[in-house]
Motif scaffolding. Structure first.
Motif, short mmCIF file in Angstrom:
data_model
loop_
_atom_site.label_atom_id
_atom_site.label_comp_id
_atom_site.label_asym_id
_atom_site.label_seq_id
_atom_site.Cartn_x
_atom_site.Cartn_y
_atom_site.Cartn_z
N ASP A 145 -13.01 1.58 -2.22
CA ASP A 145 -12.92 0.19 -1.76
C ASP A 145 -11.61 -0.45 -2.23
O ASP A 145 -10.98 -1.21 -1.48
CB ASP A 145 -14.11 -0.62 -2.28
CG ASP A 145 -15.43 -0.17 -1.67
OD1 ASP A 145 -15.39 0.50 -0.62
OD2 ASP A 145 -16.49 -0.48 -2.24
N VAL A 146 -11.22 -0.15 -3.47
CA VAL A 146 -9.97 -0.70 -4.00
C VAL A 146 -8.79 -0.18 -3.19
O VAL A 146 -7.90 -0.94 -2.79
CB VAL A 146 -9.80 -0.33 -5.49
CG1 VAL A 146 -8.39 -0.69 -5.98
CG2 VAL A 146 -10.84 -1.05 -6.34
N HIS A 147 -8.77 1.14 -2.94
CA HIS A 147 -7.68 1.73 -2.16
C HIS A 147 -7.60 1.09 -0.77
O HIS A 147 -6.51 0.73 -0.30
CB HIS A 147 -7.91 3.24 -2.00
CG HIS A 147 -7.45 4.05 -3.18
ND1 HIS A 147 -8.08 3.99 -4.41
CD2 HIS A 147 -6.44 4.93 -3.32
CE1 HIS A 147 -7.48 4.81 -5.25
NE2 HIS A 147 -6.47 5.40 -4.62
N ALA A 148 -8.75 0.96 -0.11
CA ALA A 148 -8.76 0.42 1.25
C ALA A 148 -8.26 -1.02 1.28
O ALA A 148 -7.42 -1.39 2.12
CB ALA A 148 -10.17 0.51 1.83
N ALA A 149 -8.78 -1.85 0.36
CA ALA A 149 -8.35 -3.25 0.33
C ALA A 149 -6.88 -3.37 -0.06
O ALA A 149 -6.15 -4.22 0.48
CB ALA A 149 -9.23 -4.04 -0.65
N TYR A 150 -6.44 -2.52 -0.97
CA TYR A 150 -5.05 -2.58 -1.43
C TYR A 150 -4.08 -2.26 -0.30
O TYR A 150 -3.14 -3.00 -0.04
CB TYR A 150 -4.84 -1.62 -2.59
CG TYR A 150 -3.48 -1.73 -3.25
CD1 TYR A 150 -3.27 -2.60 -4.31
CD2 TYR A 150 -2.40 -0.98 -2.80
CE1 TYR A 150 -2.02 -2.71 -4.91
CE2 TYR A 150 -1.14 -1.09 -3.38
CZ TYR A 150 -0.96 -1.95 -4.44
OH TYR A 150 0.27 -2.07 -5.02
#
Length: 437
Positions: A145-150
């Motif tokens: 989720d962090v990777h996608a949002a980033y």
């Protein structure tokens, strides 16, 4: 000339953007992942669940250790007593006091229960492994989720730069239209069209800024920090183009936390069957204790007595018939093992299907990156030629606007192609259980 002016203004705009954002926190992907691991509530809950299961893995919880119990009982009484002896003598006493005191320490230890205690200990260890797999799944999901949002923020940031550049071009177009109108070489309609297109570009930028701000809030929420925390992201999307499906499949079979959880669940079911079968064997317990007893009575042949000493012994029991409950429990446990194995097979099949489809999407997105990069370069070249022709008045404003929009759309599509390819890479690594923490 016009190209030089536009380039100069774009450079000024970029420098202004950089100067404005220098005061903000530059959040790297590594820092974002670190913050999520430290703050995210779901990860904290999963960590606490793992700690609970670690605490449960003890020989005492499995029933291997003896149980020692200390007891004390103190009874007191005040009674009106009357005693008639065999010789006819009658003794009476009002408000006669009596008391008894018993205390001691007892020890009970099950020394054999059909090896149930050993199966129980192994089951507790497997439950700990299950919590570890669930924690790993929670971490990988949140890191994904962090990777996608980033990287969503990265592509939006890139799109903002592209849209800001088109604002510069639209401003230049409006200036040229006004100058040409003032000297009688253009109509008022050309000026109005240029103004409308400039306002349209400004609306697009505002919408993009709104989306960018909302995505920032989403990332802050995933990181479990103040939603108003301001930051910028590193302006680069680097896609790993070397992923191979056979290697990903091999990693997934070893590391995928969902598949690992199903395998552990099967092992837990097998150990549950062992515990049920253990009740077919006898249970042997030993017991020991040291006790002290004291009693006093105001009336009777014995007015005071005391005793102390050690007691010990053993007991054994064995189930001979329980209405076929044992057989029923064993059949149910075997069915649960079969279900667990089917869940493993199903998860394995699902995993392979997801890997295959995600890998195909990944390959397509890699091709799209190369294609959109070429399109962006062509659109840039076309815009430069169109700007030169527009400056000397050999093309219409509609042709100029078309070239301008083609350039912006090509830049946006190129950025989005990189983002989609990065999402495919993240999904594959998440399935393989190799997404970097």
């Amino acid at each position: 000339m016009i190209n030089t002016k536009i380039l100069f203004r774009s450079l000024i705009l970029l420098l202004f953007f950089v100067a404005k954002t220098n005061a903000q926190e530059v959040l790297t992907l590594e820092d974002a992942v670190k913050i999520a691991l430290e703050n995210n509530y779901e990860i904290k809950i999963a960590s606490n669940n793992l700690l609970i299961n670690k605490t449960n893995v003890t020989t005492g919880n499995a029933g291997m250790l003896p149980k020692a119990t200390a007891t004390i009982v103190d009874n007191n009484a005040i009674q009106n007593l009357s005693q008639t002896r065999t010789d006819g003598t009658v003794n009476t006493l009002n408000n006669a006091k009596s008391n008894s005191l018993n205390y001691g320490v007892g020890l009970d230890w099950t020394i054999f229960d059909g090896f149930k205690m050993f199966a129980k200990l192994e089951q507790l260890k497997e439950l700990q492994k299950l919590s570890e797999a669930q924690l790993k799944l929670t971490i990988i999901t949140k890191i994904s989720d962090v990777h996608a949002a980033y990287f969503d923020l990265v592509q939006q940031q890139q799109q903002l730069v592209a849209l800001d550049s088109t604002i510069v071009i639209s401003n230049q177009r409006l200036t040229l239209a006004q100058n040409r109108f003032s000297i009688g070489k253009a109509s008022k309609l050309e000026v109005l069209n240029a103004q409308v297109d400039l306002n349209t570009d400004r609306v697009t930028v505002l919408r993009q800024k709104e989306l960018y701000a909302n995505t920032k809030i989403l990332l802050n929420q995933i990181l479990a920090r103040d939603a108003k925390t301001n930051f910028i992201v590193v302006d680069a999307i680097i896609v790993d183009s070397q992923l191979l499906l056979p290697e990903l499949t091999a990693l997934a079979e070893k590391q995928n936390p969902q598949l690992e959880s199903q395998i552990i669940n099967k092992r837990v079911s097998e150990l549950q069957l062992k515990q049920i079968k253990a009740t077919r064997y006898p249970t042997v317990k030993v017991n020991s204790g040291y006790n002290f007893a004291e009693s006093q009575s105001s009336l009777g042949f014995t007015t005071q007595s005391s005793a102390r000493g050690l007691n010990y012994g053993f007991s054994a029991s064995m189930n001979l018939f329980d209405g076929f409950t044992q057989n029923r429990n064993e059949k149910i446990a075997k069915i649960q093992i079969e279900n667990s194995q089917m869940a493993v097979n199903q998860q394995n099949q699902t995993l392979n299907s997801e890997l295959a489809t995600s890998y195909q999407t990944y390959l397509t997105n890699l091709e799209l990156i190369a294609l959109e990069e070429k399109n962006a370069a062509i659109a840039k070249q076309n815009l430069n030629i169109t700007l030169d022709k527009f400056r000397i008045g050999t093309i219409t404003t509609l042709e100029f606007r078309t070239a301008q929009l083609n350039y912006v759309n090509a830049k946006v599509r190129y950025s989005n192609a990189q983002f989609q390819a990065k999402l495919s890479e993240i999904a594959l690594k998440e399935l393989a259980g190799s997404l970097s923490f």
